[in-house]
Write a protein that holds these residues in place. Structure first.
Motif, PDB file in Angstrom:
ATOM      1  N   ILE A  19      29.934 -71.070  15.768  1.00 24.71           N
ATOM      2  CA  ILE A  19      29.203 -72.192  15.194  1.00 24.71           C
ATOM      3  C   ILE A  19      30.058 -73.427  15.413  1.00 24.71           C
ATOM      4  O   ILE A  19      31.245 -73.451  15.091  1.00 24.71           O
ATOM      5  N   ARG A  20      29.441 -74.440  15.997  1.00 23.56           N
ATOM      6  CA  ARG A  20      30.148 -75.688  16.287  1.00 23.56           C
ATOM      7  C   ARG A  20      29.722 -76.755  15.286  1.00 23.56           C
ATOM      8  O   ARG A  20      28.608 -76.734  14.775  1.00 23.56           O
ATOM      9  N   VAL A  21      30.624 -77.679  15.034  1.00 29.80           N
ATOM     10  CA  VAL A  21      30.390 -78.795  14.127  1.00 29.80           C
ATOM     11  C   VAL A  21      30.491 -80.085  14.931  1.00 29.80           C
ATOM     12  O   VAL A  21      31.432 -80.264  15.703  1.00 29.80           O
ATOM     13  N   ILE A  22      29.512 -80.948  14.740  1.00 32.93           N
ATOM     14  CA  ILE A  22      29.597 -82.306  15.287  1.00 32.93           C
ATOM     15  C   ILE A  22      29.671 -83.223  14.067  1.00 32.93           C
ATOM     16  O   ILE A  22      28.720 -83.339  13.290  1.00 32.93           O
ATOM     17  N   ASN A  23      30.820 -83.810  13.882  1.00 27.44           N
ATOM     18  CA  ASN A  23      31.074 -84.665  12.730  1.00 27.44           C
ATOM     19  C   ASN A  23      30.387 -86.017  12.885  1.00 27.44           C
ATOM     20  O   ASN A  23      30.073 -86.429  14.012  1.00 27.44           O
ATOM     21  N   PRO A  24      30.164 -86.732  11.789  1.00 28.05           N
ATOM     22  CA  PRO A  24      29.512 -88.044  11.876  1.00 28.05           C
ATOM     23  C   PRO A  24      30.225 -89.033  12.797  1.00 28.05           C
ATOM     24  O   PRO A  24      29.587 -89.909  13.370  1.00 28.05           O
ATOM     25  N   ASP A  25      31.535 -88.875  12.991  1.00 29.29           N
ATOM     26  CA  ASP A  25      32.272 -89.777  13.895  1.00 29.29           C
ATOM     27  C   ASP A  25      32.163 -89.362  15.362  1.00 29.29           C
ATOM     28  O   ASP A  25      32.745 -89.986  16.235  1.00 29.29           O
ATOM     29  N   GLY A  26      31.426 -88.254  15.638  1.00 28.53           N
ATOM     30  CA  GLY A  26      31.222 -87.786  17.011  1.00 28.53           C
ATOM     31  C   GLY A  26      32.212 -86.723  17.460  1.00 28.53           C
ATOM     32  O   GLY A  26      32.028 -86.119  18.513  1.00 28.53           O
ATOM     33  N   SER A  27      33.256 -86.487  16.690  1.00 27.01           N
ATOM     34  CA  SER A  27      34.209 -85.441  17.067  1.00 27.01           C
ATOM     35  C   SER A  27      33.574 -84.063  16.871  1.00 27.01           C
ATOM     36  O   SER A  27      32.669 -83.895  16.055  1.00 27.01           O
ATOM     37  N   MET A  28      34.051 -83.111  17.635  1.00 27.37           N
ATOM     38  CA  MET A  28      33.510 -81.756  17.577  1.00 27.37           C
ATOM     39  C   MET A  28      34.621 -80.761  17.275  1.00 27.37           C
ATOM     40  O   MET A  28      35.772 -80.978  17.652  1.00 27.37           O
ATOM     41  N   GLU A  29      34.237 -79.667  16.611  1.00 29.18           N
ATOM     42  CA  GLU A  29      35.183 -78.605  16.314  1.00 29.18           C
ATOM     43  C   GLU A  29      34.423 -77.292  16.149  1.00 29.18           C
ATOM     44  O   GLU A  29      33.205 -77.292  15.974  1.00 29.18           O
ATOM     45  N   THR A  30      35.144 -76.207  16.211  1.00 28.87           N
ATOM     46  CA  THR A  30      34.558 -74.890  15.967  1.00 28.87           C
ATOM     47  C   THR A  30      34.732 -74.563  14.496  1.00 28.87           C
ATOM     48  O   THR A  30      35.851 -74.588  13.985  1.00 28.87           O
ATOM     49  N   LEU A  31      33.624 -74.240  13.822  1.00 29.01           N
ATOM     50  CA  LEU A  31      33.686 -73.847  12.418  1.00 29.01           C
ATOM     51  C   LEU A  31      34.111 -72.396  12.295  1.00 29.01           C
ATOM     52  O   LEU A  31      34.976 -72.058  11.505  1.00 29.01           O
ATOM     53  N   THR A  32      33.505 -71.535  13.103  1.00 27.59           N
ATOM     54  CA  THR A  32      33.830 -70.115  13.073  1.00 27.59           C
ATOM     55  C   THR A  32      33.509 -69.490  14.415  1.00 27.59           C
ATOM     56  O   THR A  32      32.620 -69.950  15.133  1.00 27.59           O
ATOM     57  N   HIS A  33      34.257 -68.448  14.737  1.00 27.59           N
ATOM     58  CA  HIS A  33      34.059 -67.709  15.983  1.00 27.59           C
ATOM     59  C   HIS A  33      34.262 -66.240  15.682  1.00 27.59           C
ATOM     60  O   HIS A  33      35.220 -65.874  14.993  1.00 27.59           O
ATOM     61  N   ARG A  79      26.993 -65.921   6.265  1.00 24.20           N
ATOM     62  CA  ARG A  79      27.107 -67.135   5.473  1.00 24.20           C
ATOM     63  C   ARG A  79      28.570 -67.545   5.463  1.00 24.20           C
ATOM     64  O   ARG A  79      29.477 -66.717   5.487  1.00 24.20           O
ATOM     65  N   ILE A  80      28.769 -68.855   5.444  1.00 26.33           N
ATOM     66  CA  ILE A  80      30.115 -69.401   5.396  1.00 26.33           C
ATOM     67  C   ILE A  80      30.074 -70.651   4.523  1.00 26.33           C
ATOM     68  O   ILE A  80      29.163 -71.478   4.652  1.00 26.33           O
ATOM     69  N   PHE A  81      31.038 -70.759   3.628  1.00 25.91           N
ATOM     70  CA  PHE A  81      31.065 -71.905   2.723  1.00 25.91           C
ATOM     71  C   PHE A  81      31.477 -73.154   3.478  1.00 25.91           C
ATOM     72  O   PHE A  81      32.506 -73.175   4.152  1.00 25.91           O
ATOM     73  N   ILE A  82      30.643 -74.210   3.373  1.00 25.30           N
ATOM     74  CA  ILE A  82      30.965 -75.489   4.023  1.00 25.30           C
ATOM     75  C   ILE A  82      31.188 -76.598   3.003  1.00 25.30           C
ATOM     76  O   ILE A  82      31.670 -77.667   3.348  1.00 25.30           O
ATOM     77  N   GLY A  83      30.797 -76.367   1.743  1.00 17.56           N
ATOM     78  CA  GLY A  83      31.022 -77.363   0.699  1.00 17.56           C
ATOM     79  C   GLY A  83      30.193 -78.621   0.841  1.00 17.56           C
ATOM     80  O   GLY A  83      30.589 -79.686   0.370  1.00 17.56           O
TER      81      GLY A  83
END
Length: 90
Positions: A19-33, A79-83
């Motif tokens: 699952i990938r995350v695209i943050n409001p500032d445009g940066s990207m990261e992997t949430l979980t693999h 499910r994964i907690f994202i807060g």
């Protein structure tokens, strides 16, 4: 894909079992693999601030393998907690 209330976008990355995350500032990261995350699909954010998604296993369906169904049980709901809360519908 699903968007959190703060504008964070969560997307299934089926090529990388993640699952990938695209943050409001445009940066990207992997949430979980995880190798069990087979074609992540149907993302939802619950009122408990968890991200829910399933392992669709679309790439293992018979239509992609000359009629042979290669899906494997157990089918999974993750499910994964994202807060974060889900985006509000206007």
């Amino acid at each position: 894909m699903i968007t959190a209330e703060d504008g964070t976008l969560y997307a299934g990355d089926y090529e990388n079992n993640s699952i990938r995350v695209i943050n409001p500032d445009g940066s990207m990261e992997t949430l979980t693999h995880d190798p069990r995350i087979l074609w992540p699909d149907t993302l939802s954010i619950g009122p408990d601030q968890y991200l829910y998604f399933n392992a669709n296993q679309l790439q293992r369906q018979a239509g992609f393998h000359k009629g042979e169904d290669q899906r494997e049980k157990p089918y999974c709901l993750f499910r994964i907690f994202i807060g974060k809360n889900p985006a509000k519908v206007k």
